[in-house]
Design an enzyme around this catalytic site. Structure first.
Site, short mmCIF file in Angstrom:
data_model
loop_
_atom_site.label_atom_id
_atom_site.label_comp_id
_atom_site.label_asym_id
_atom_site.label_seq_id
_atom_site.Cartn_x
_atom_site.Cartn_y
_atom_site.Cartn_z
N TRP A 296 0.80 -1.22 0.00
CA TRP A 296 0.00 0.00 0.00
C TRP A 296 0.84 1.28 0.00
O TRP A 296 0.32 2.35 -0.27
CB TRP A 296 -0.93 0.02 1.22
CG TRP A 296 -0.25 -0.28 2.52
CD1 TRP A 296 -0.27 -1.47 3.18
CD2 TRP A 296 0.56 0.60 3.32
NE1 TRP A 296 0.48 -1.39 4.34
CE2 TRP A 296 0.98 -0.13 4.45
CE3 TRP A 296 0.95 1.94 3.20
CZ2 TRP A 296 1.79 0.43 5.45
CZ3 TRP A 296 1.76 2.49 4.17
CH2 TRP A 296 2.17 1.74 5.28
N ALA B 183 -2.70 -4.12 -2.66
CA ALA B 183 -2.99 -4.12 -1.23
C ALA B 183 -4.45 -3.76 -1.00
O ALA B 183 -5.01 -2.89 -1.68
CB ALA B 183 -2.09 -3.11 -0.51
N GLY C 207 6.67 -6.71 0.17
CA GLY C 207 6.02 -6.64 1.48
C GLY C 207 6.95 -7.06 2.58
O GLY C 207 8.18 -7.00 2.44
N GLU D 56 10.85 -8.55 -2.78
CA GLU D 56 11.42 -7.33 -2.21
C GLU D 56 10.79 -7.20 -0.83
O GLU D 56 9.61 -6.87 -0.70
CB GLU D 56 11.10 -6.13 -3.11
CG GLU D 56 11.91 -4.89 -2.74
CD GLU D 56 11.13 -3.94 -1.86
OE1 GLU D 56 11.42 -3.92 -0.63
OE2 GLU D 56 10.26 -3.23 -2.37
N LEU D 57 11.59 -7.47 0.20
CA LEU D 57 11.07 -7.62 1.55
C LEU D 57 11.51 -6.46 2.45
O LEU D 57 11.84 -5.39 1.97
CB LEU D 57 11.49 -8.98 2.10
CG LEU D 57 11.13 -10.18 1.21
CD1 LEU D 57 11.66 -11.48 1.79
CD2 LEU D 57 9.62 -10.26 0.98
N CYS E 120 10.18 1.17 2.40
CA CYS E 120 11.07 0.06 2.74
C CYS E 120 12.54 0.46 2.77
O CYS E 120 13.33 -0.15 3.49
CB CYS E 120 10.85 -1.10 1.77
SG CYS E 120 11.09 -0.66 0.04
N GLU F 26 11.71 -2.57 11.69
CA GLU F 26 11.44 -1.52 10.71
C GLU F 26 10.35 -0.59 11.27
O GLU F 26 9.21 -1.00 11.48
CB GLU F 26 10.98 -2.16 9.41
CG GLU F 26 10.96 -1.23 8.23
CD GLU F 26 10.70 -1.97 6.92
OE1 GLU F 26 10.98 -1.39 5.85
OE2 GLU F 26 10.20 -3.12 6.96
#
Length: 492
Positions: free
Chosen positions: A162, A188, A240, A262-263, A296, A393
């Site tokens: 999102w 999302a 996510g 892609e974390l 991120c 995070e």
């Protein structure tokens, strides 16, 4: 839905439904809907169709039907459609930005920047589409030839977050279509409207039916499991959290599905003794506050050399405290609301934990009275290494500052995490900056720069921050298979 419907997408229901499937706008097969909320008010923007497993299977059928024709479509034609979509996104930049503000909450200046960034993926991969080629060579030992060709991997399935509802969709859609692959997209649940608008623009640009299927849903596990449990899905890409990524990797492994992940991130921001402090503060504001910190690659841990710590803290704190917080659409707002109440509560818990361990609030902005999911821009100092905020995070506008004295020390502390997505270094000494960059365990490093992302560059991390790369030349290669043909023919 026609293009004009984008203007009212956030205000009125569509005539048929919000599931974009096989080139048509449909209701969910079982008629379910769910609300999309405005983070600035906590009130619903509108109710959208809630796709389920039946819709997921129908979308996969549509993608499979469209695959052969798209694979055979000349690369030049694929490129033209992507170029036209790029132009349409810029033409409707204001409308798309308004949608992002309504469903995501970010400040409008950030939303406008996101639209431009998102559109660039269509331009970049339109140009890459025509560069996919094959090679022909003599075998070194003689006697026959090598033919190596590239072809599309097949049906692709995407799950996007999102925080960048336009860019995270286009970063996956554009290379897949450029490579010749049909797309299944689950945006999302918090931010489906922007993805639906992008789908409408692609249809306007001439994308054939079935090549992009967008399923808004509040039933993600059912939809994604339907895709990952079907052997026709040949590529899966997810952006996510690391925790969710681990679960999806397990599901993908059952059918040996090609994946890109892609974390999560936990980016260190290192300010050396010889840094230009003014530049470092500007970079810190970019790296921390872009998208309200819900990014991120946002700077999550600040390591400042003790010799410049007081100066950096004072200037950075003043800049953070001056950020105007409020509804993203209001003039002059630099920090919009967080995505929901749970996000605010989580950020507060990290700040409380740090304070409980001895951290101090050096600067803090203000938030508007009334509804909405707001958290002030905050700078923490004297943050101990065992504080949760240095290991989790934050995904919000909080900057924890610590000091260091030695290069080896800061590298060890910066690398002491399971994540390795991004990092930032500020130093006037290019040799020192490059040496630090090479030692940091991160897929991307900004040297004297707080903004990293570029469609022409490979985006991705190491360790538990992901697998594979998006963007750059690497971005289209993720959607291509390599086939080798050993070729011989009679010489008589």
């Amino acid at each position: 839905m026609n293009l004009a419907g984008i203007d009212t997408l956030a205000k009125a229901p569509l005539a048929d439904g919000d599931v974009f499937l096989g080139g048509r706008w449909l209701a969910a097969a079982d008629g379910r809907t769910y609300p999309v909320y405005d983070p600035a008010t906590g009130e619903p923007v509108r109710w959208v169709s809630d796709a389920g497993p039946e819709d997921a299977r129908a979308a996969l059928d549509a993608a499979e039907r469209a695959a052969a024709g798209w694979r055979a479509t000349p690369a030049r034609r694929r490129s033209e459609i992507l170029h036209d979509t790029f132009r349409l996104m810029l033409e409707h930049r204001d409308t798309l930005a308004d949608l992002i503000v309504r469903e995501n909450g970010k400040a409008r200046r950030d939303a406008l920047a996101e639209v431009g960034y998102a559109a660039e993926f269509f331009r970049w991969f339109a140009e890459e589409a025509v560069r996919i080629g094959s090679s022909f060579a003599d075998a070194p030992g003689g006697g026959f030839r090598h033919v190596v060709r590239r072809h599309p991997v097949g049906v692709t399935a995407f799950v996007t977050p999102w925080n960048f509802p336009a860019a995270m969709a286009t970063r996956k859609i554009a290379p897949a279509l450029a490579a010749g692959c049909p797309v299944l997209l689950k945006p999302a649940p918090e931010t489906p409207l922007t993805a639906l608008a992008v789908a409408a623009l692609l249809a306007r640009a001439g994308l054939p039916a079935g090549l992009l299927n967008v399923l808004p849903t509040d039933r993600a596990p059912e939809v994604v499991s339907a895709w990952l449990g079907d052997e026709r899905v040949r590529k899966f890409s997810f952006t996510g959290s690391t925790a969710t990524g681990r679960v999806l990797l397990g599901q993908a492994a059952a059918h040996v599905v090609n994946v890109t992940m892609e974390l999560g991130g936990n980016a260190p921001f290192v300010v050396c003794a010889d840094a230009d402090v003014d530049a470092a503060v500007r970079g810190a504001m970019d790296a921390k506050m872009r998208g309200g910190g819900e990014v991120c690659i946002a700077a999550n841990r600040f390591y400042v050399h003790e010799s410049v710590a007081a100066e950096f803290t004072a200037r950075f704190g003043a800049a953070m405290a001056a950020v105007r917080t409020g509804p993203g659409g209001e003039e002059g707002v630099g920090l919009g609301p967080m995505i929901n109440r749970a996000a605010v509560d989580r950020i507060r818990s990290l700040v409380d934990d740090a304070q409980g361990r001895g951290a101090r609030i050096a600067a803090r902005g203000t938030v508007p009275q009334g509804p909405g999911f707001y958290h002030p821009a905050t700078v923490l100092t004297h943050v101990p290494d065992d504080a949760r905020i240095l290991h989790e995070e934050a995904f919000g506008p909080v900057a924890p500052l610590t000091t260091f004295t030695d290069e080896d020390e800061v590298v060890a502390r910066a690398n002491a995490t399971v994540h390795g997505l991004a990092a930032y270094v500020y130093s006037r000494d290019v040799a020192r900056a490059l040496r630090l960059a090479e030692r940091l365990e991160a897929g991307m490093v900004g040297l004297n720069r707080g903004l990293l992302s570029d469609p022409a560059a490979p985006f991705g991390g190491v360790k538990q921050s992901g697998l594979g790369r998006e963007g750059g030349r690497e971005g289209i290669e993720a959607f291509l298979e390599t086939q080798y043909i050993a070729l011989d023919w009679p010489t008589d």
